[in-house]
Design a protein around this motif. Structure first.
Motif: not given
Length: 380
Positions: A159-166, A185-189, A209-215, A223-229
């Motif tokens: 996901l980090a390499a192919q979508s940039g979303t993580v 710091l920026v971490l996956p969410y 689209k944020i981890g845990g809040a996907l339809v 789910s893992v998507i987005g980040s915590a800053v």
């Protein structure tokens, strides 16, 4: 129960092979997380591979969720070991989770202030912020298809390499960020699934689209998507998958991904983006200048996009506008997630970090995005 033979776990384990007899005599911690406790300061929750039955050559294993409250991680380990038939081992730990409330309280520095070597954990271990209670989250991550947790970690890297979303969040990069005044710091969410989209730090997205809040409805309950800053050790907000990809473009870590936006006369469209050249960033005299070059491949609706002469201009303007919104939100949160401080440091390598966050508060930024639209199949 999530069962697997010891021989299969040995083959899948991401950190190496289990020696003969190991699987029958130890409980391997695949991941552990820390959240606030009810009786003591912290609750340590573990996702562990436990032997259930069989001989040393063929012990069956299952993943279980274990928990203990204590004042420190090591005290929690002692508490758990006292009530288990076998000793916990951390040599296969692939993921460390920190609950969002603790992250927002600035506890990450304190909680990660221990030697990974003391537990035989590799410094390459992933670190994430958890937006849900850890027991629910780990129960959602349990899956018969991946009892060793290896495929989940490999998918995270993809996901980090192919979508940039993580973003790529490793323990070594956490320590680097917390030990520097030049960037934040920026971490996956990650979160347990909840079909109610939540706004991120910027807000305004139709489907953030944020981890845990996907339809969605899938095999896993998380789910893992987005980040915590972060601003220093304190988490200050989340970024959606799209805003995380934009952040990666500025930081120079973006490879490919896609964007969905509204195109007048056409409606909602989808375009695949790929990096074209290395991002150029300069920070001088209180101004950051960023030049991003991308390739774009129309995806949907293909017939309309292939005939639209305004696609290139619209893409450039849309991405530039969103980058300006992203920088404004990060600046208001005092989070140098774009790592502009590291660029200024190149000009002042000796003591240049001193006072950077004060200068960052008044920093302005300009973004220039150049897009080359390709035909489907990659032809210019």
């Amino acid at each position: 129960m999530r069962r697997l033979t010891a021989i299969l776990l040995a083959l899948l384990s991401f950190c190496g092979c289990l020696s003969k007899g190991d699987a029958a005599h130890h409980i391997y911690v695949l991941s552990f997380g820390v959240e606030s406790g009810d009786t003591f300061a912290y609750r340590i929750v573990l996702l562990a591979a436990m032997p259930k039955a069989g001989s040393e050559e063929g012990a069956t294993l299952s993943t279980e969720v274990l928990a203990a409250e204590a004042r420190t991680l090591f005290e929690a380990i002692e508490t758990l070991n006292a009530g288990l038939p076998m000793t916990l081992r951390f040599s296969r730990t692939a993921l460390i989770l920190l609950s969002e409330p603790l992250a927002r309280e600035g506890e990450i520095e304190r909680l990660l202030d221990f030697s990974l070597g003391a537990l035989d954990i590799h410094s390459n271990v992933h670190v994430m912020v958890a937006g849900s209670d850890l027991k629910t989250l780990y129960e959602g991550l349990q899956n018969d298809a991946d009892p060793s947790f290896t495929k989940t970690i490999n998918n995270l890297d993809a996901l980090a390499a192919q979508s940039g979303t993580v973003p790529d969040g490793r323990c070594r990069s956490v320590w680097e960020a917390l030990g520097s005044d030049a960037f934040d710091l920026v971490l996956p969410y990650i979160g347990a699934n909840d079909p109610n989209p939540k706004p991120d730090l910027l807000g305004g997205e139709a489907y953030p689209k944020i981890g845990g809040a996907l339809v969605q409805s899938d095999v896993l309950g998380a789910s893992v998507i987005g980040s915590a800053v972060f601003d220093g050790p304190r988490m200050v907000g989340t970024l959606s998958g799209w805003h995380t990809a934009l952040l990666a473009m500025v930081r120079g870590t973006f490879s490919e991904g896609r964007t969905t936006f509204y195109l007048p006369g056409t409606g909602t469209v989808s375009v695949k983006l790929q990096t074209n050249r290395r991002t150029e960033v300069s920070v001088r005299d209180g101004t950051a200048q960023v030049r991003i070059r991308l390739k774009a491949v129309p995806e949907y609706p293909l017939s309309a996009l292939s005939r639209d002469p305004t696609l290139q201009t619209t893409l450039e303007q849309t991405i530039e506008a969103e980058l300006n919104r992203l920088f404004s939100a990060l600046s208001d949160a005092h989070a140098d997630a774009m790592q502009f401080g590291t660029r200024e440091l190149w000009q002042f390598p000796f003591g240049g970090e001193a006072g950077w966050k004060t200068r960052y508060a008044s920093l302005s930024a300009s973004f220039a995005v150049h897009v080359r639209v390709l035909e489907t199949g990659g032809a210019s």
